[in-house]
Design a protein around this motif. Structure first.
Motif, PDB file in Angstrom:
ATOM      1  N   GLY B  41      14.630  -5.470   2.261  1.00  0.00           N
ATOM      2  CA  GLY B  41      13.231  -5.650   2.679  1.00  0.00           C
ATOM      3  C   GLY B  41      12.389  -4.475   2.213  1.00  0.00           C
ATOM      4  N   ALA B  42      12.980  -3.288   2.292  1.00  0.00           N
ATOM      5  CA  ALA B  42      12.267  -2.079   1.857  1.00  0.00           C
ATOM      6  C   ALA B  42      12.012  -2.106   0.353  1.00  0.00           C
ATOM      7  N   MET B  43      12.935  -2.709  -0.387  1.00  0.00           N
ATOM      8  CA  MET B  43      12.754  -2.812  -1.848  1.00  0.00           C
ATOM      9  C   MET B  43      11.577  -3.740  -2.170  1.00  0.00           C
ATOM     10  N   PHE B  44      11.498  -4.829  -1.414  1.00  0.00           N
ATOM     11  CA  PHE B  44      10.372  -5.755  -1.566  1.00  0.00           C
ATOM     12  C   PHE B  44       9.053  -5.010  -1.304  1.00  0.00           C
ATOM     13  N   MET B  45       9.067  -4.230  -0.231  1.00  0.00           N
ATOM     14  CA  MET B  45       7.860  -3.489   0.156  1.00  0.00           C
ATOM     15  C   MET B  45       7.489  -2.447  -0.911  1.00  0.00           C
ATOM     16  N   LEU B  46       8.503  -1.734  -1.382  1.00  0.00           N
ATOM     17  CA  LEU B  46       8.275  -0.715  -2.405  1.00  0.00           C
ATOM     18  C   LEU B  46       7.638  -1.362  -3.642  1.00  0.00           C
ATOM     19  N   PHE B  50       4.135  -0.592  -5.560  1.00  0.00           N
ATOM     20  CA  PHE B  50       4.025  -0.379  -7.010  1.00  0.00           C
ATOM     21  C   PHE B  50       3.029  -1.375  -7.601  1.00  0.00           C
ATOM     22  N   GLY B  51       3.087  -2.602  -7.083  1.00  0.00           N
ATOM     23  CA  GLY B  51       2.188  -3.652  -7.561  1.00  0.00           C
ATOM     24  C   GLY B  51       0.729  -3.258  -7.389  1.00  0.00           C
ATOM     25  N   VAL B  52       0.406  -2.738  -6.201  1.00  0.00           N
ATOM     26  CA  VAL B  52      -0.978  -2.329  -5.928  1.00  0.00           C
ATOM     27  C   VAL B  52      -1.390  -1.224  -6.905  1.00  0.00           C
ATOM     28  N   ILE B  53      -0.524  -0.214  -7.010  1.00  0.00           N
ATOM     29  CA  ILE B  53      -0.869   0.961  -7.822  1.00  0.00           C
ATOM     30  C   ILE B  53      -1.021   0.577  -9.294  1.00  0.00           C
ATOM     31  N   ILE B  54      -0.037  -0.147  -9.811  1.00  0.00           N
ATOM     32  CA  ILE B  54      -0.059  -0.466 -11.244  1.00  0.00           C
ATOM     33  C   ILE B  54      -1.162  -1.470 -11.568  1.00  0.00           C
ATOM     34  N   SER B  55      -1.365  -2.462 -10.685  1.00  0.00           N
ATOM     35  CA  SER B  55      -2.405  -3.455 -11.000  1.00  0.00           C
ATOM     36  C   SER B  55      -3.787  -2.808 -10.996  1.00  0.00           C
ATOM     37  N   ASN B 117      -2.902  -0.903   5.932  1.00  0.00           N
ATOM     38  CA  ASN B 117      -2.547  -1.743   4.804  1.00  0.00           C
ATOM     39  C   ASN B 117      -3.431  -1.446   3.591  1.00  0.00           C
ATOM     40  N   LEU B 118      -2.831  -1.591   2.417  1.00  0.00           N
ATOM     41  CA  LEU B 118      -3.584  -1.388   1.179  1.00  0.00           C
ATOM     42  C   LEU B 118      -4.101  -2.746   0.719  1.00  0.00           C
ATOM     43  N   PRO B 119      -5.381  -2.833   0.386  1.00  0.00           N
ATOM     44  CA  PRO B 119      -5.862  -4.108  -0.144  1.00  0.00           C
ATOM     45  C   PRO B 119      -5.211  -4.388  -1.493  1.00  0.00           C
ATOM     46  N   PHE B 120      -4.729  -5.605  -1.676  1.00  0.00           N
ATOM     47  CA  PHE B 120      -4.041  -5.979  -2.915  1.00  0.00           C
ATOM     48  C   PHE B 120      -4.777  -7.200  -3.471  1.00  0.00           C
ATOM     49  N   ALA B 121      -5.698  -6.940  -4.390  1.00  0.00           N
ATOM     50  CA  ALA B 121      -6.527  -8.028  -4.909  1.00  0.00           C
ATOM     51  C   ALA B 121      -5.773  -8.813  -5.970  1.00  0.00           C
ATOM     52  N   VAL B 213       5.509  -8.008  -6.147  1.00  0.00           N
ATOM     53  CA  VAL B 213       4.286  -8.004  -6.950  1.00  0.00           C
ATOM     54  C   VAL B 213       3.517  -9.318  -6.798  1.00  0.00           C
ATOM     55  N   PHE B 214       4.243 -10.435  -6.690  1.00  0.00           N
ATOM     56  CA  PHE B 214       3.531 -11.711  -6.523  1.00  0.00           C
ATOM     57  C   PHE B 214       3.243 -12.033  -5.055  1.00  0.00           C
ATOM     58  N   GLY B 215       4.174 -11.661  -4.195  1.00  0.00           N
ATOM     59  CA  GLY B 215       4.009 -11.994  -2.770  1.00  0.00           C
ATOM     60  C   GLY B 215       3.099 -11.022  -2.037  1.00  0.00           C
ATOM     61  N   GLY B 216       3.003  -9.776  -2.529  1.00  0.00           N
ATOM     62  CA  GLY B 216       2.192  -8.748  -1.859  1.00  0.00           C
ATOM     63  C   GLY B 216       0.793  -9.208  -1.465  1.00  0.00           C
ATOM     64  N   PRO B 217       0.055  -9.839  -2.392  1.00  0.00           N
ATOM     65  CA  PRO B 217      -1.305 -10.246  -2.033  1.00  0.00           C
ATOM     66  C   PRO B 217      -1.369 -11.267  -0.892  1.00  0.00           C
ATOM     67  N   VAL B 218      -0.293 -12.003  -0.638  1.00  0.00           N
ATOM     68  CA  VAL B 218      -0.359 -12.948   0.478  1.00  0.00           C
ATOM     69  C   VAL B 218       0.332 -12.434   1.735  1.00  0.00           C
ATOM     70  N   THR B 219       1.246 -11.477   1.594  1.00  0.00           N
ATOM     71  CA  THR B 219       1.962 -11.041   2.801  1.00  0.00           C
ATOM     72  C   THR B 219       1.329  -9.822   3.446  1.00  0.00           C
TER      73      THR B 219
END
Lengths: 453, 296
Positions: B41-46, B50-55, B117-121, B213-219
């Motif tokens: 679960g922590a890997m998913f979160m990590l 990364f998804g937020v930062i890189i995107s 929470n970090l906004p993930f657009a 990276v794909f689920g972050g914006p919805v979860t």
């Protein structure tokens, strides 16, 4: 064996005169002399020893309401700064006994805790502040469940708890406690202020679907919104209680899509609201046509922090109520906003405002009472009328410890009109205290005794 | 009626799609290595962070490729540096060390990014709604669904297909499958099974990366989200049958659909996943498609 008859007190004329005179003198003594007489009794962490006095600030640093918690803590820190050195609302609060040199000559120190947006964690953290740190008063929080749990603890321990961001009717309704005071407004006041505005804006023939956070605040918020909107002619189609820990509301939003409702009322706060509103917009609910009308979203309890999390595009035009806004132009709000901006570089939220005011109002009550003795401070707070804190002519109602004060109906700003990233909510209307007040017996509950059992 | 059943079904599939991507890695790692990885679960979160930062810095295109790659590398490092020392130790030790790792990751993220929470657009091409009635003639009137959620579902299905193809149709997959059956025999035949298994572990973590990276914006992206998904994902693996990949996929969609169709009955929606787990394990202790004797 003792002869009982021999021990029986024989009253002489002299005894009767002496006793009678003593009783008469005591009865005639003004209350302020009495104050020192009962002040000798230890209650909670009273008496305060040493040159400093300690406040506790128990805010959610994790959980669904963490954003509100961190801003509230900034408000508390500023309050301590002003209590010790002057400035801010110390110059606008009327009447004020605060001198800017601490409280009753003692410098204010503080300890902080994390409520984790969880009643058990909040109580554990508060208990630690009381037992280990010896706080004379504590405040903070951004959930009614944690506030109510802490009010009961306050009554048990004899330590005053100044409720912070709690909006459930129960806090000063069925769960009101003598040792808890609420400056924030409540769900009933929201319903009363908001229903006429949204019915005027969207029409009287509307069908509402509610999504509600499943705990005390959500329940009373739903009840109040349902009652006041139905009084305006609206129909309540359905309500779904959503778990506080929900992060994905898609299953609930699909149910909304499948209903014939044309208004979505989000009885959510903090991260819940940020997510449910964002996802509702993702589901196209602001463009949807239902019953020949454009679907509308209402967020009864709003905050700038939530609007920020959701993004200005998602909140544009959405109505709600809020306790206070940094955009208010009155002297008290301006003094607080300027000081807060100077310290933090951005304007304060309503969470910061309520924390700041509660710390100041408690300190002021101690100065008025001339003591930290809790029953005396409680009496000083009860029915205390004040102004200069950004909420008009306000007072703590003695019968239920609910502050009667002005509240704001706000509407989400648009990107085109916003003057900056904190300019997210426009004040649609300031609703006066007299228009949102209600009879004390609207909600049941007893305050309990002045001295803990 | 058709619309409402279809929409709840779609939502169920979409919820299941996220569970699939997290649970699949968990099941893969357990099935091949016998390790119960509570840090998944922590890997998913990590990955979501990364998804937020890189995107935000390099764009979405970069995030889609870089995040899974980074997670693959982290998976390799984790297996070589920590997990392999626990292969022969009891499951309780594995749970303790991986759970500890999850807490470390969670607290590091909290320390670095705060508890909020970090906004993930979502990217422009994934924002907005898809008018489903334009494509599906059986729907009545106007039926729309968020584009990004449809993308997440599609990505999840592609990931599942790719993983099955890898395991079924490549030599690498053949070796891994043989290794799952009888690692000793494979070693005797001179196959470097250890190296293959560290790659399998890394693939499991990489799939969690795709989920992030794909689920972050919805979860939602916050330091608690890993733990939020850990328990349901673990239950999904148990319901599906410990180590069974088809079982995991099936269980994920069953859970997603159950949550979606009970959404209007909150008392049931809150516990449905546990009700299903109890029901299935009571009548089939090895899970839906579990092997006989494995965690039965």
């Amino acid at each position: 064996m003792t002869d009982i008859k021999n021990e029986k007190k024989i009253w002489t004329r002299r005894d009767v005169l002496k006793t009678g005179g003593g009783v008469a003198a005591a009865a005639a003594t003004p209350m302020f002399f009495m104050k020192d007489a009962w002040a000798e009794e230890a209650i909670g962490n009273y008496p305060v020893k040493g040159p400093t006095v300690k406040f506790g600030f128990n805010v959610p640093q994790t959980g669904a309401y963490a954003d509100e918690g961190s801003d509230q803590l900034r408000g508390f820190k500023l309050a301590v700064e002003h209590l010790n050195n002057g400035g801010g609302m110390l110059e606008t609060l009327k009447p004020s006994s605060l001198k800017g040199n601490g409280v009753l000559g003692k410098k204010v120190e503080y300890v902080t805790g994390d409520t984790q947006t969880n009643p058990d964690a909040a109580r554990t953290s508060a208990r630690r502040m009381i037992d280990r740190d010896g706080v004379i008063m504590w405040s903070g929080g951004s959930s009614s469940a944690t506030a109510i749990a802490q009010q009961y603890l306050a009554q048990e321990k004899g330590v005053i708890y100044m409720d912070a961001l709690t909006h459930s009717n129960d806090t000063t309704g069925k769960d009101k406690r003598r040792y808890g005071f609420r400056y924030f407004f409540n769900a009933h006041m929201t319903g009363k202020a908001l229903a006429p505005v949204i019915s005027k804006a969207y029409g009287k023939d509307r069908r509402a679907f509610h999504l509600t956070a499943d705990y005390t605040w959500g329940h009373t918020q739903f009840n109040s919104m349902r009652d006041f909107t139905e009084a305006e002619g609206w129909t309540t189609v359905q309500n779904i209680m959503t778990p506080l820990k929900s992060t994905d509301f898609s299953a609930f939003l699909t149910a909304v899509l499948n209903s014939d409702a044309d208004v979505l009322v989000l009885n959510h706060y903090g991260k819940n609201m940020v997510n449910s509103l964002t996802q509702a917009v993702q589901f196209g609910m602001r463009e949807l046509q239902k019953n020949g009308k454009t679907m509308e979203i209402v967020v009864p309890l709003y905050s700038r922090l939530m609007a920020q999390g959701a993004g200005i595009d998602n909140v544009e035009g959405v109505y709600g109520t809020t306790s206070w806004s940094w955009k208010q132009q009155d002297a008290g709000s301006q003094a607080f906003t300027k000081a807060f901006e100077a310290a933090n570089g951005f304007p304060p939220s309503q969470a910061a405002h309520v924390g700041y005011c509660q710390a100041l109002l408690y300190a002021n009550a101690c100065e008025m009472a001339g003591t930290f003795y809790p029953p005396a401070v409680i009496k000083a707070l009860e029915d205390f009328k004040f102004s200069g804190t950004g909420t008009g002519d306000s007072f703590y109602r003695g019968e239920d410890h609910q502050a009667m004060r002005d509240i704001l109906v706000v509407q989400g700003n648009s990107k085109a009109k916003s003057t900056g990233k904190y300019d997210l909510l426009n004040i649609h209307q300031t609703v006066k205290a007299a228009d949102v007040t209600y009879p004390v017996n609207t909600f049941k509950g007893e305050l309990g005794p002045y001295k803990p059992a | 009626m058709v619309n409402s059943i279809f929409l709840q079904f779609l939502t169920g599939m979409q919820l299941g799609a996220i569970y699939v991507m997290i649970s699949l890695g968990l099941a893969l790692i357990f099935g091949t290595l016998g390790v119960v990885n509570f840090a998944h679960g922590a890997m998913f979160m990590l990955a979501a962070y990364f998804g937020v930062i890189i995107s935000e810095s390099l764009g979405w295109g970069a995030a889609i490729f870089l995040v899974p790659a980074i997670m693959f590398a982290i998976g390799l490092a984790m297996e070589r540096g920590l997990i392999r020392y626990f292969y022969t130790r009891p499951h309780t030790d594995q749970i303790l060390v991986t759970f500890g790792l999850a807490i470390v990751v969670q607290e590091l993220l909290k320390w670095q990014f705060g508890a909020n929470n970090l906004p993930f657009a979502t990217p422009d091409w994934g924002t907005g709604i898809t008018r489903l009635h334009d494509y599906l003639p059986f729907l009545e009137g106007f039926v729309a669904y968020p584009k990004w959620r449809l993308i997440v579902t599609a990505v999840s299905l592609i990931t599942v297909a790719a993983l099955f193809a890898l395991l079924q149709f490549t030599t690498f997959g053949l070796v891994v499958r043989a290794g799952m059956r009888d690692p000793e025999m494979l070693r005797l035949l001179g196959v470097n099974i250890t190296q293959r298994f560290s790659i399998v572990f890394a693939i499991g973590v990489m799939i969690a990366g795709i989920a992030g990276v794909f689920g972050g914006p919805v979860t939602q992206v916050d330091p608690a989200i890993g733990m939020v998904f850990l328990v349901p994902s673990f239950l999904v693996v148990v319901i599906g049958g410990m180590g069974s990949l088809p079982g995991t996929v099936l269980a994920s969609f069953i859970i997603g659909l159950a949550i979606s169709f009970t959404a209007t009955i909150p008392a049931l929606a809150n516990i449905i996943i546990y009700v299903i787990a109890i029901g299935i394990l009571l009548f089939r202790p090895r899970g839906l498609m579990g092997q006989k004797g494995v965690m039965e």
